[in-house]
Design a protein around this motif. Structure first.
Motif, PDB file in Angstrom:
ATOM      1  N   LYS A 218      12.681  59.531  78.121  1.00 18.64           N
ATOM      2  CA  LYS A 218      12.072  60.705  78.730  1.00 18.64           C
ATOM      3  C   LYS A 218      10.737  60.408  79.387  1.00 18.64           C
ATOM      4  CE  LYS A 218      14.482  63.891  75.743  1.00 18.64           C
ATOM      5  NZ  LYS A 218      15.661  63.162  76.123  1.00 18.64           N
ATOM      6  N   THR A 219      10.584  60.935  80.597  1.00 14.31           N
ATOM      7  CA  THR A 219       9.307  60.841  81.305  1.00 14.31           C
ATOM      8  C   THR A 219       9.066  62.202  81.926  1.00 14.31           C
ATOM      9  OG1 THR A 219      10.557  60.020  83.201  1.00 14.31           O
ATOM     10  CG2 THR A 219       9.493  58.372  81.823  1.00 14.31           C
ATOM     11  N   GLN A 221       7.416  65.143  83.644  1.00 13.15           N
ATOM     12  CA  GLN A 221       6.295  65.299  84.563  1.00 13.15           C
ATOM     13  C   GLN A 221       5.943  66.759  84.810  1.00 13.15           C
ATOM     14  OE1 GLN A 221       7.626  62.870  87.816  1.00 13.15           O
ATOM     15  NE2 GLN A 221       6.751  61.034  86.878  1.00 13.15           N
ATOM     16  N   GLU A 240      14.503  67.079  79.729  1.00 12.83           N
ATOM     17  CA  GLU A 240      14.295  66.194  80.879  1.00 12.83           C
ATOM     18  C   GLU A 240      14.259  66.978  82.182  1.00 12.83           C
ATOM     19  OE1 GLU A 240      16.756  62.690  78.715  1.00 12.83           O
ATOM     20  OE2 GLU A 240      16.856  62.686  80.905  1.00 12.83           O
ATOM     21  N   VAL A 289       6.483  62.319  75.065  1.00 12.03           N
ATOM     22  CA  VAL A 289       7.338  62.027  76.220  1.00 12.03           C
ATOM     23  C   VAL A 289       6.771  62.516  77.542  1.00 12.03           C
ATOM     24  CG1 VAL A 289       9.411  61.944  74.809  1.00 12.03           C
ATOM     25  CG2 VAL A 289       8.757  64.106  75.879  1.00 12.03           C
ATOM     26  N   ASP A 291       4.779  62.152  80.803  1.00 10.32           N
ATOM     27  CA  ASP A 291       4.496  60.946  81.577  1.00 10.32           C
ATOM     28  C   ASP A 291       3.179  61.105  82.325  1.00 10.32           C
ATOM     29  OD1 ASP A 291       6.073  59.336  84.412  1.00 10.32           O
ATOM     30  OD2 ASP A 291       4.833  58.498  82.799  1.00 10.32           O
TER      31      ASP A 291
END
Lengths: 337, 486, 155
Positions: A218-219, A221, A240, A289, A291
């Motif tokens: 997971k990133t 944003q 996500e 997670v 980002d």
């Protein structure tokens, strides 16, 4: 219906509850015949007419199994919790309200007086004298009573010792059926009950384990509001896609029904095994997670969660380490119940 | 004054207590129906994002979460000034119709029904769903389970879960249904229509075929002449999901119809300090106390009220039953509160027919079930008919869609005043000087509130009939004069 | 509290082993004084900080919590101090939503060589908390779930 008293006694009671746990029990369908065949239902206000006095007249410990749902919001709830603890061998904190306070626990973010004041001064309320409920009120014929409103919502085990915890809002019917079957088998010596204090009718891991959606590293944003997404991918992890899903910190056992239906998990099954504070774990999971490294960027992303107290403690506030918001008690004195 | 306390009242959702005061002659001087619970949704929903309201308000009631879910969804749509696509509205109404079938079924067969089917004085051990099954056959129990099972299956398919659905969001739904699911829903719906007709026939044979019960229904004891409200569609036919709220007076004359955003011009809530619940009344008439009549603002919102407030039912078989209902009972409006049980079954039939209608609608499998809101959120009202009355959700939000204020007028709340009046009238009729207060007498008092189905549908079967109750009647000096047990 | 008594805050400090704990050590060996209000707890990394620790501290009587770690880019475990930063920021927002002043929890970066700086930060924080006043979170009756005694189950 046999009334010879040879069958073990069963009771189900609702404190500050919504009735969903009762419906979930009824939704076990034909399985309820097994309940009926193996138990004498002696107290279940929704369904039959035993009164409080009848419970008081029962012998202590004579109820073999009592499913207690609903939170402890007022004096009557507390009285019934203590009474049923005395009268029951096995007392189960049934459902999210009894195990962790559930959604009515969100009232713990406000002073109790404000909760009353709001209800009695809504836009349609005709109350020019500013009347509030009086616990003892003298009518011409006599004094009548309503139970005192507690300072905060409490869980069942904050009032009496509890034998087992069954999470869920409500617990899913297939889980209830499995637990009833286990208890019946245990009564016949064909199975063993788990150690006292255990959580039953649920898994030990998290909702993510049951969720069929595709998961990647997971990133995150951004966090988005679900109504603002034009096209959600039905196969991809909701978190996500920016939807704040509570799956990572919530106990499994429900079958991940909400994410399967395209809605985020809101956390109704409570904390996973071994978790002390649900909200803290979820905060940790989300933060891990995201980002971003720069404080400004992180803050921008976090702006996407407009109500963190609700997001992280929606069901679990009353059972959390802090148990309530600061406004629920004042002048530094502990809340008096 | 000596008193009889019934605590808690049972076979309904929620908590309640009845205090019956007796004067020196042993007649009922007054009764008080107190609600001892309050959880505070109107306070703790403030600060929450509006898209969570269909999920949070589910927990107001786990018996009719579908009602709150829909009222909240409509209020959230109104807050965002967004109109969901037609398929989304139809799917919501389809879920809602199937839910109605489960709810009205459980009330008739396990809550109110046993009093009727077995009779008000039947032995306690028989006056429950088990007695009903013994009287009419084991097959019935299976049908009742099936009706609930099918209804909840539809709720789960469209709403995600059987209890506390999760798929409504501002602008529509999170998902649609496949053709396979549609077929399943249609099949279950057709079975439900037959079940509803069967239930009406049962009522006809066992209740209307018994002159003693007919006398009870038509008698004055359970009769109140009040205003009635209920949602109607564009043709003034009963609709549970959407429309305008029709208000009719005790003579059946329509006072008007209001749209959701106009409800504050029509409804206000009276406060008494001896209970946690408020008493809604019609603002235009005013609060005159717990009294009947055209000059009193007391109104009723139940299946009976909905049939009185509408001009008919929107589906053919239900319409036939509607006409038969009023011609049997002597025209519109009907004021006998026990007739609500019959009205409920007519609604059951309508709900099942509507279920099939929507399940066979060509748009129902459309994938287009959500419109993204584009306007700034402000304020909105959503109204649906909960099975036990008109349900109103009113939200105010800030520019981010976070709730700043909430007002709720919940189904049964509408009926708090009429229920209180019904309890008092029944108590005064049955508990009198010289009358030995048996448990059958007490049951007749409880029957007064059960007709309103105060929110909960209960076990489908297999519950013991013992209704233990112990009354201690004391004289003015507090000495025990009688103990009645059942 | 008597008028001439000053409120002495109770501060819990979570310090990371590689940087800030060594800085505290350095302050000690250099005899740089810092307020005794702080009780230090050593974590291997600021990324080990579970928000649960902060909540437990506040619920248990602390008036403030100080979290210290390596400067961004200098974390011994590479990037875990960024996790600490994100958890801290999200936790502060949550505490604010619960009516607790977010300033009661503070994150400070300090390298192993910055003994003086760390001492200054600690002293400043104690002052800030003193100005906020005591938190005095209620000791609810029975913060632990009460467990029942084992008993026989008989039909």
């Amino acid at each position: 219906m046999s009334t010879n008293g040879a069958k073990p006694k069963f009771a189900m009671y609702w404190a500050a509850a919504c009735g969903g746990c009762e419906i979930a029990v009824l939704n076990i369908g034909e399985k309820i015949l097994d309940l009926d065949a193996n138990f004498d239902v002696v107290f279940w206000p929704v369904a039959m007419d035993a009164k409080y006095q009848d419970v008081e007249a029962m012998e202590d410990g004579s109820i073999t199994l009592c499913l207690f749902n609903g939170g402890i919001r007022n004096q009557e709830n507390e009285k019934m919790a203590r009474l049923l603890r005395r009268k029951s061998k096995i007392l189960v904190a049934f459902g999210s309200c009894a195990t962790e306070g559930c959604i009515p626990g969100l009232a713990n973010l406000s002073p109790a007086q404000e909760v009353l004041d709001t209800a009695f001064s809504t836009v349609t309320t005709d109350n020019p004298q500013g009347l509030r409920p009086q616990y003892d009120y003298a009518m011409p014929e006599g004094v009548i009573h309503i139970p005192a409103f507690g300072a905060v919502v409490r869980t069942l085990d904050q009032v009496v010792p509890v034998d087992y915890y069954m999470p869920g809002c409500p617990p899913e019917s297939h889980q209830i059926a499995a637990v009833i079957e286990l208890v019946i088998k245990a009564l016949h010596g064909e199975a063993e009950l788990p150690p006292r204090g255990a959580t039953i009718g649920a898994g030990v891991s998290t909702v993510c384990d049951e969720c069929p959606r595709r998961r990647n590293v997971k990133t995150i944003q951004q966090f988005v509001r679900i109504q603002d997404l034009a096209n959600t991918d039905p196969t991809l992890c909701l978190l996500e896609q920016g939807i704040p899903c509570n799956g990572p910190a919530t106990r499994n056992g429900c079958g991940a029904l909400c994410p399967k239906a395209g809605a985020q998990c809101i956390g109704c099954y409570g904390p996973a095994e071994g978790v002390v504070d649900y909200g803290a774990r979820l905060i940790s999971a989300f933060a891990s997670v995201i980002d971003a490294k720069e404080p400004e960027e992180i803050e921008r992303i976090l702006d996407g969660i407009p109500d963190p107290a609700g997001q992280f403690y929606r069901f679990n506030l009353a059972a959390s380490l802090l148990r309530a918001g600061k406004a629920a008690w004042s002048n530094g004195r502990p809340a008096v119940n | 004054m000596p008193r009889i306390t019934i605590d808690p009242i049972t076979r309904l959702e929620g908590h309640g207590k009845i205090e019956i005061f007796l004067d020196e002659a042993g007649n009922v001087a007054n009764t008080y129906f107190q609600i001892p619970e309050l959880r505070g949704f109107e306070r703790f929903c403030v600060g929450r994002p509006v898209e969570e309201m269909p999920l949070l308000t589910n927990r107001i009631c786990g018996v009719c979460p579908e009602a709150h879910h829909m009222a909240a969804a409509k209020a959230a749509d109104a807050v965002y000034h967004v109109d969901p696509p037609p398929a989304a509205k139809k799917l919501r109404e389809l879920l809602y119709s199937a839910f109605y079938v489960t709810d009205h079924t459980t009330h008739f067969y396990a809550l109110g029904g046993p009093d009727f089917v077995m009779g008000p004085d039947a032995p306690v051990a028989e006056r429950n769903i088990l007695g009903v099954i013994h009287k009419v056959g084991l097959e019935i129990g299976g049908k009742v389970i099936q009706a609930r099972k099918y209804g909840h299956a539809v709720v789960e398919i469209i709403g995600g879960r059987k209890v506390h659905p999760c798929t409504s969001i501002p602008g529509g739904l999170t998902k649609g249904i496949t053709e396979e699911q549609r077929k399943e829903i249609e099949q279950m719906g057709r079975w439900a229509v037959e079940f509803a007709q069967f239930s009406l026939k049962l009522f006809n044979d066992i209740v209307l075929g018994n002159p003693a019960y007919v006398d009870l229904i038509l008698g004055d004891i359970y009769t109140h002449k009040t205003y009635y409200i209920g949602t109607v569609d564009a043709n003034n036919k009963v609709n549970f999901y959407d429309g305008l709220v029709s208000v009719v007076d005790p003579d059946g004359r329509r006072l008007g119809k209001y749209a959701p955003h106009e409800y504050t011009e029509w409804i206000a809530e009276h406060v008494e300090p001896w209970t946690y619940l408020k008493f809604p009344y019609l603002k235009k008439i005013g609060w005159k106390g717990f009294v009947d009549g055209k000059d009193s603002g007391v109104y009723c919102a139940t299946p009976l009220a909905r049939l009185n407030a509408a001009d008919g039912m929107a589906t053919p078989r239900a319409q036939e039953e509607y006409e038969r209902f009023f011609s049997t009972l002597g025209g519109k409006p009907v004021h006998q509160r026990l007739a609500t049980h019959w009205a409920r079954l007519i609604e059951l039939l309508y709900a099942a027919e509507r279920w099939v209608e929507l399940a066979t609608d060509p748009e129902i499998t459309s994938p287009h079930v959500h419109t993204v809101p584009t306007e700034k959120p402000t304020e909105g009202v959503g109204i649906v008919e909960a099975p036990r009355g008109t349900l109103t959700h009113h939200y105010w939000t800030d520019e981010r869609g976070i709730l700043t204020k909430v007002n709720l007028i919940v189904g049964t709340t509408n009926n708090y005043a009429p229920i209180s009046m019904s309890i008092k009238k029944a108590a005064q009729a049955f508990i009198k000087q010289g009358v030995i207060v048996t448990e059958g007498i007490l049951n007749r008092v409880e029957m007064a509130f059960r007709a309103y189905d105060p929110c909960f549908g209960c076990a489908t079967h297999s519950l013991p009939g013992q209704m233990p109750l112990r009354l201690t009647i004391r004289d003015a000096q507090g000495r025990e004069v009688a103990v009645v047990e059942r | 509290m008597a008028e001439n008594e000053q409120f002495e805050p109770v501060i819990i400090g979570f310090t990371c082993n590689w940087c800030s704990y060594r800085a505290a050590d350095l302050a000690g060996t250099a005899r740089v004084k810092y307020a005794p209000n702080i009780r230090l707890i050593r974590l291997m990394c600021s990324g080990r900080l579970d928000p649960t620790f902060v909540l437990k501290a506040l619920a248990g009587g602390a008036d403030g919590v100080l979290i210290t770690g390596c400067h961004p880019g200098e974390c011994h475990y590479l990037e875990q101090n960024y996790k600490a930063l994100r958890r801290y920021l999200l936790l502060r927002r949550t505490l604010s939503g619960m009516g607790i002043e977010p300033q009661r929890v503070k994150l400070v970066w300090a390298s192993a060589a910055e003994g003086v700086k760390l001492a200054q930060e600690i002293n400043a924080f104690v002052k800030e908390i003193r100005a906020l006043g005591p938190l005095n979170w209620p000791r609810w009756d029975g913060t632990e779930a009460i467990r029942a005694e084992p008993a026989e189950v008989t039909a």
